[in-house]
Design an enzyme around this catalytic site. Structure first.
Site, PDB file in Angstrom:
ATOM      1  N   GLY A  11      44.852  36.770  36.790  1.00 61.78           N
ATOM      2  CA  GLY A  11      43.951  37.878  37.139  1.00 61.78           C
ATOM      3  C   GLY A  11      44.322  39.130  36.367  1.00 61.78           C
ATOM      4  N   ARG A  14      41.565  42.849  34.806  1.00 63.82           N
ATOM      5  CA  ARG A  14      41.178  44.147  35.408  1.00 63.82           C
ATOM      6  C   ARG A  14      42.314  44.653  36.271  1.00 63.82           C
ATOM      7  NH1 ARG A  14      37.355  43.219  39.460  1.00 63.82           N
ATOM      8  NH2 ARG A  14      37.233  40.960  39.255  1.00 63.82           N
ATOM      9  N   VAL A  63      42.497  29.963  39.532  1.00 64.21           N
ATOM     10  CA  VAL A  63      43.857  29.642  39.994  1.00 64.21           C
ATOM     11  C   VAL A  63      43.877  28.747  41.234  1.00 64.21           C
ATOM     12  CG1 VAL A  63      45.012  31.671  38.990  1.00 64.21           C
ATOM     13  CG2 VAL A  63      44.100  31.796  41.336  1.00 64.21           C
ATOM     14  N   ASN A  89      49.132  37.449  40.205  1.00 64.41           N
ATOM     15  CA  ASN A  89      48.423  38.658  40.612  1.00 64.41           C
ATOM     16  C   ASN A  89      46.988  38.382  41.080  1.00 64.41           C
ATOM     17  OD1 ASN A  89      47.740  41.750  40.245  1.00 64.41           O
ATOM     18  ND2 ASN A  89      46.256  40.620  39.003  1.00 64.41           N
ATOM     19  N   SER A 141      51.092  42.250  49.860  1.00 70.60           N
ATOM     20  CA  SER A 141      50.418  43.502  50.237  1.00 70.60           C
ATOM     21  C   SER A 141      51.094  44.001  51.503  1.00 70.60           C
ATOM     22  CB  SER A 141      48.945  43.224  50.527  1.00 70.60           C
ATOM     23  OG  SER A 141      48.375  44.313  51.227  1.00 70.60           O
ATOM     24  N   TYR A 154      42.893  37.795  54.561  1.00 68.58           N
ATOM     25  CA  TYR A 154      43.686  38.393  53.469  1.00 68.58           C
ATOM     26  C   TYR A 154      45.135  38.621  53.908  1.00 68.58           C
ATOM     27  CZ  TYR A 154      44.797  41.866  49.790  1.00 68.58           C
ATOM     28  OH  TYR A 154      45.361  42.568  48.746  1.00 68.58           O
ATOM     29  N   ALA A 156      46.789  37.085  56.225  1.00 68.34           N
ATOM     30  CA  ALA A 156      47.463  35.779  56.360  1.00 68.34           C
ATOM     31  C   ALA A 156      47.868  35.254  54.986  1.00 68.34           C
ATOM     32  CB  ALA A 156      46.544  34.785  57.073  1.00 68.34           C
ATOM     33  N   ILE A 187      45.785  50.919  46.369  1.00 69.55           N
ATOM     34  CA  ILE A 187      45.863  51.222  44.943  1.00 69.55           C
ATOM     35  C   ILE A 187      44.438  51.332  44.399  1.00 69.55           C
ATOM     36  CG2 ILE A 187      46.822  50.446  42.721  1.00 69.55           C
ATOM     37  CD1 ILE A 187      48.988  50.873  44.952  1.00 69.55           C
TER      38      ILE A 187
HETATM   39  P1  NAP Z   1      40.814  43.446  41.144  1.00 73.83           P
HETATM   40  O1  NAP Z   1      40.704  44.755  40.421  1.00 73.83           O
HETATM   41  O2  NAP Z   1      39.721  43.042  42.073  1.00 73.83           O
HETATM   42  O3  NAP Z   1      41.057  42.288  40.054  1.00 73.83           O
HETATM   43  C1  NAP Z   1      41.200  40.960  40.478  1.00 73.83           C
HETATM   44  C2  NAP Z   1      41.635  40.091  39.334  1.00 73.83           C
HETATM   45  O4  NAP Z   1      41.801  38.746  39.834  1.00 73.83           O
HETATM   46  C3  NAP Z   1      40.615  40.015  38.208  1.00 73.83           C
HETATM   47  O5  NAP Z   1      41.308  39.954  36.977  1.00 73.83           O
HETATM   48  C4  NAP Z   1      39.893  38.693  38.470  1.00 73.83           C
HETATM   49  O6  NAP Z   1      39.380  38.076  37.291  1.00 73.83           O
HETATM   50  C5  NAP Z   1      41.037  37.852  39.029  1.00 73.83           C
HETATM   51  N1  NAP Z   1      40.614  36.719  39.844  1.00 73.83           N
HETATM   52  C6  NAP Z   1      39.866  36.708  40.966  1.00 73.83           C
HETATM   53  N2  NAP Z   1      39.695  35.454  41.416  1.00 73.83           N
HETATM   54  C7  NAP Z   1      40.356  34.640  40.546  1.00 73.83           C
HETATM   55  C8  NAP Z   1      40.534  33.233  40.438  1.00 73.83           C
HETATM   56  N3  NAP Z   1      40.011  32.385  41.333  1.00 73.83           N
HETATM   57  N4  NAP Z   1      41.263  32.748  39.405  1.00 73.83           N
HETATM   58  C9  NAP Z   1      41.787  33.579  38.462  1.00 73.83           C
HETATM   59  N5  NAP Z   1      41.639  34.920  38.506  1.00 73.83           N
HETATM   60  C10 NAP Z   1      40.928  35.445  39.534  1.00 73.83           C
HETATM   61  O7  NAP Z   1      42.153  43.382  42.024  1.00 73.83           O
HETATM   62  P2  NAP Z   1      43.428  44.378  42.081  1.00 73.83           P
HETATM   63  O8  NAP Z   1      43.092  45.467  43.034  1.00 73.83           O
HETATM   64  O9  NAP Z   1      43.886  44.689  40.726  1.00 73.83           O
HETATM   65  O10 NAP Z   1      44.476  43.436  42.839  1.00 73.83           O
HETATM   66  C11 NAP Z   1      45.394  42.615  42.125  1.00 73.83           C
HETATM   67  C12 NAP Z   1      46.335  41.980  43.126  1.00 73.83           C
HETATM   68  O11 NAP Z   1      47.015  43.000  43.870  1.00 73.83           O
HETATM   69  C13 NAP Z   1      45.634  41.085  44.156  1.00 73.83           C
HETATM   70  O12 NAP Z   1      46.447  39.975  44.458  1.00 73.83           O
HETATM   71  C14 NAP Z   1      45.532  41.993  45.371  1.00 73.83           C
HETATM   72  O13 NAP Z   1      45.439  41.269  46.558  1.00 73.83           O
HETATM   73  C15 NAP Z   1      46.835  42.765  45.261  1.00 73.83           C
HETATM   74  N6  NAP Z   1      46.797  44.045  45.972  1.00 73.83           N
HETATM   75  C16 NAP Z   1      45.897  45.016  45.639  1.00 73.83           C
HETATM   76  C17 NAP Z   1      45.880  46.202  46.362  1.00 73.83           C
HETATM   77  C18 NAP Z   1      44.918  47.319  46.038  1.00 73.83           C
HETATM   78  O14 NAP Z   1      44.892  48.297  46.802  1.00 73.83           O
HETATM   79  N7  NAP Z   1      44.147  47.260  44.976  1.00 73.83           N
HETATM   80  C19 NAP Z   1      46.775  46.387  47.432  1.00 73.83           C
HETATM   81  C20 NAP Z   1      47.680  45.372  47.740  1.00 73.83           C
HETATM   82  C21 NAP Z   1      47.687  44.204  46.994  1.00 73.83           C
HETATM   83  P3  NAP Z   1      37.909  38.427  36.676  1.00 73.83           P
HETATM   84  O15 NAP Z   1      38.000  39.803  36.060  1.00 73.83           O
HETATM   85  O16 NAP Z   1      37.685  37.361  35.675  1.00 73.83           O
HETATM   86  O17 NAP Z   1      36.954  38.404  37.839  1.00 73.83           O
END
Ligand code: NAP
Length: 246
Positions: A11, A14, A63, A89, A141, A154, A156, A187
């Protein structure tokens, strides 16, 4: 010349994942970036990373699909010969209250976030074990630690990732492979952009540092956990949340 290290970021197209790949590239790592969507600007991202002076391999794979993951890891190994650091990620949310949550939305989040982490880790550690070195960083998280109304699927998945990380850390320590998790709070990424302004304001009010974090602030900690500077740290969960949970 010293051989360049290799990081695989799932992932990584982005948000946090892309910033993680960028920090590694800035530190001279070749990067393998996984993505899943047809909308991903593969050529644009490749160019961005090549401009940083490193090799960049974009690998499309879901994934949560075992066959996709096997092919993805084989592709990275055939291009780079090794994976030094794995950052699990890729993740999604499908938020709603328990009473309204469909079985499908529960399963989807667990499959991508938790099972995806298991599938990729299993494939990558085969190669890390041969080299007797590696570092794995999983994205948990804070809600995996404290829970959150409207996010039972989420939370869980993220609590599962914490247990998974600690078990893998215990299993693989003797092979010189470390596994840690980071637990970000709120974030600024596409994932949190969907929140209404009044929700963001009420979240900020509950954060001791009074603001959301940015992807760079998470990426720098992940870089540290992948590097030799954290060589005595394994099985830990590091909160990156402006003090939300302490
Ligand atoms: P995001 O901006 O929504 O980006 C998600 C990424 O995951 C994208 O690159 C997407 O690819 C990829 N993805 C989604 N489904 C996938 C799959 N089945 N196989 C492969 N790739 C997949 O998310 P983010 O906010 O950066 O979050 C990244 C991580 O941090 C996640 O695990 C999230 O749970 C964790 N997190 C985020 C926050 C927050 O506040 N943002 C807080 C705590 C934890 P495409 O671009 O191709 O769709």
């Amino acid at each position: 010349m010293e051989e360049r290290k290799v990081v695989l970021v799932t992932g990584g197209s982005r948000g946090i994942g892309k910033e993680v790949a960028k920090v590694y590239a800035e530190n001279g790592y070749d990067v393998a970036i996984n993505y899943v969507s047809d909308k991903t600007d593969v050529e644009g991202i490749e160019k961005e990373f090549k401009d940083l002076g490193v090799k960049c391999l974009m690998v499309k794979a879901d994934v949560s699909n075992g066959e996709d993951v096997e092919k993805m890891v084989e592709e990275v190994i055939s291009e780079f010969g090794k994976i030094d650091v794995l950052v699990n990620n890729a993740g999604i949310t499908k938020d709603t209250l328990l009473m309204r949550m469909s079985e499908e939305d529960f399963d989807k989040v667990i499959e991508i976030n938790l099972k995806g982490t298991y599938l990729v880790t299993k494939q990558v550690t085969k190669y890390m074990m041969k080299k007797r070195q590696g570092s794995i960083i999983n994205l948990a998280s804070v809600v995996g630690v404290v829970g959150n109304a409207g996010q039972c699927n989420y939370s869980a998945s993220k609590a599962g990732i914490i247990g998974f990380t600690k078990s893998v850390a215990k299993e693989l320590a003797s092979r010189n492979i470390r596994a840690n998790a980071v637990a970000p709070g709120f974030i600024e990424t596409d994932m949190t952009n969907v929140l209404k302004d009044e929700v963001k304001e009420s979240i900020n009010a509950q954060i001791p540092l009074k603001r959301m974090g940015n992807a760079r602030e998470v990426a720098e900690v992940i870089y540290f956990l992948g590097s030799e500077k954290s060589s005595y740290i394994t099985g830990q969960v590091i909160n990156i949340d402006g003090g939300m949970v302490m």
